[in-house]
Design an enzyme around this catalytic site. Structure first.
Site, PDB file in Angstrom:
ATOM      1  N   CYS A   1       0.803  -1.227   0.000  1.00 18.11           N
ATOM      2  CA  CYS A   1       0.000   0.000   0.000  1.00 18.11           C
ATOM      3  C   CYS A   1       0.837   1.279   0.000  1.00 18.11           C
ATOM      4  CB  CYS A   1      -1.008   0.003   1.145  1.00 18.11           C
ATOM      5  SG  CYS A   1      -0.306  -0.159   2.790  1.00 18.11           S
TER       6      CYS A   1
ATOM      7  N   ASP B   1      -7.325   5.809  -1.713  1.00 19.78           N
ATOM      8  CA  ASP B   1      -7.014   4.630  -0.917  1.00 19.78           C
ATOM      9  C   ASP B   1      -6.499   3.517  -1.835  1.00 19.78           C
ATOM     10  OD1 ASP B   1      -6.929   2.489   0.795  1.00 19.78           O
ATOM     11  OD2 ASP B   1      -8.969   2.731   1.568  1.00 19.78           O
TER      12      ASP B   1
ATOM     13  N   HIS C   1      -6.060   0.437  -1.135  1.00 16.51           N
ATOM     14  CA  HIS C   1      -6.465  -0.893  -0.653  1.00 16.51           C
ATOM     15  C   HIS C   1      -7.649  -1.473  -1.435  1.00 16.51           C
ATOM     16  CE1 HIS C   1      -4.283   1.002   2.707  1.00 16.51           C
ATOM     17  NE2 HIS C   1      -3.851  -0.224   2.953  1.00 16.51           N
TER      18      HIS C   1
END
Length: 289
Positions: free
Chosen positions: A63, A228, A230
């Site tokens: 990430c 993000d 993820h």
């Protein structure tokens, strides 16, 4: 609540409802359009293994590398288009640089980043990177490739102009790693974080909340707007004609801003600033001072 919203140096003034009862639902179209033109790098799967490991996905460990890719991608947009960008993945010449393989054009692929981390930092492939380690990898890969964009890193918050200005000036991405607290960000730094995202040189911030990296592009009030990493998507394969379809383009774009309060941030982060010229660098210095 504040009417002011900032997105990578660009200011928007939000409206209230005609009755003055509160904010209009959602963000205006111009904000959503601008946000959707940010390049969004996320977890990928089904790519060639990152030798010598057997990893075919970076889900769960990549990430911060993806947040670093996202910051770098915004710097490249600033480099090629200026701030009023209109990114079209099907025609953008940097499209191959972030694809997930060891191809010669994939200069900043997860493969090259993870492999260099093993060589330089002793990190096993599949091991989580921190913000500064990610900045170092980006700098080293740019240097190895002789990239048109120079990358400068610092850990103490001090940028030495003499180091950047050696020889002829090249467009430069400054990656300033900072620790702004112990377990959380010291509130004294909140105004600095916000101010950094109002600068015309801002390429965003790679940081996050504890154990979860995010890319910060702007703020509204005391909340940061972020992308993000993820989300796991199938890797985009190289096209023989270097033309990518709309689905490929869509997988690198996000139309829905998400928000996080400043008091939830991890204190370790990397601030990115793109300086196209020596004049821009001098201007950045004057604004920060």
């Amino acid at each position: 609540p504040s009417r002011d919203l900032w997105l990578l140096g660009k200011h928007y003034e939000l409206s209230v409802s005609p009755e003055g009862q509160g904010w209009l639902q959602g963000y205006p179209p111009e904000v959503l359009s601008d946000f959707s033109h940010l390049i969004w790098c996320t977890y990928r799967s089904q790519y060639p293994p990152i030798a010598p490991s057997a990893f075919t996905s970076d889900a769960g460990w990549g990430c911060m590398l993806r947040a670093g890719q996202t910051l770098l991608a915004q710097a490249l947009q600033l480099h090629h288009f200026g701030r009023d960008w209109g990114f079209d993945w099907s025609s953008e010449k940097d499209e191959d640089q972030f694809l997930d393989d060891f191809a010669s054009t994939s200069l900043f692929s997860i493969h090259r980043m993870a492999s260099l981390g093993k060589q330089r930092e002793g990190k096993d492939i599949g091991e989580w990177f921190g913000p500064y380690g990610t900045a170092i990898v980006i700098r080293e890969l740019a240097q190895q490739a002789g990239h048109e964009l120079s990358v400068y890193t610092t850990t103490d918050g001090v940028v030495y102009l003499a180091d950047i200005c050696k020889g002829d000036f090249k467009p430069t991405l400054i990656l300033a790693a900072s620790m702004l607290g112990i377990d959380c960000v010291n509130p004294v730094y909140y105004p600095f974080i916000q101010a950094s995202l109002t600068l015309p040189q801002s390429a965003g911030i790679a940081g996050g909340k504890p154990s979860s990296a995010l890319y910060f592009a702007g703020f509204h009030g005391d909340e940061l707007l972020y992308l993000d990493p993820h989300y796991t998507r199938p890797a985009v394969a190289h096209r023989q004609d270097d033309r990518y379809d709309r689905a490929d383009m869509a997988s690198y774009s996000c139309s829905t801003p998400r928000k996080i309060a400043l008091n939830r941030l991890d204190p370790c982060m990397v601030f990115g600033y793109y300086c196209a010229s020596l004049e821009s660098l001098v201007d950045l210095r004057s604004r920060i001072e």
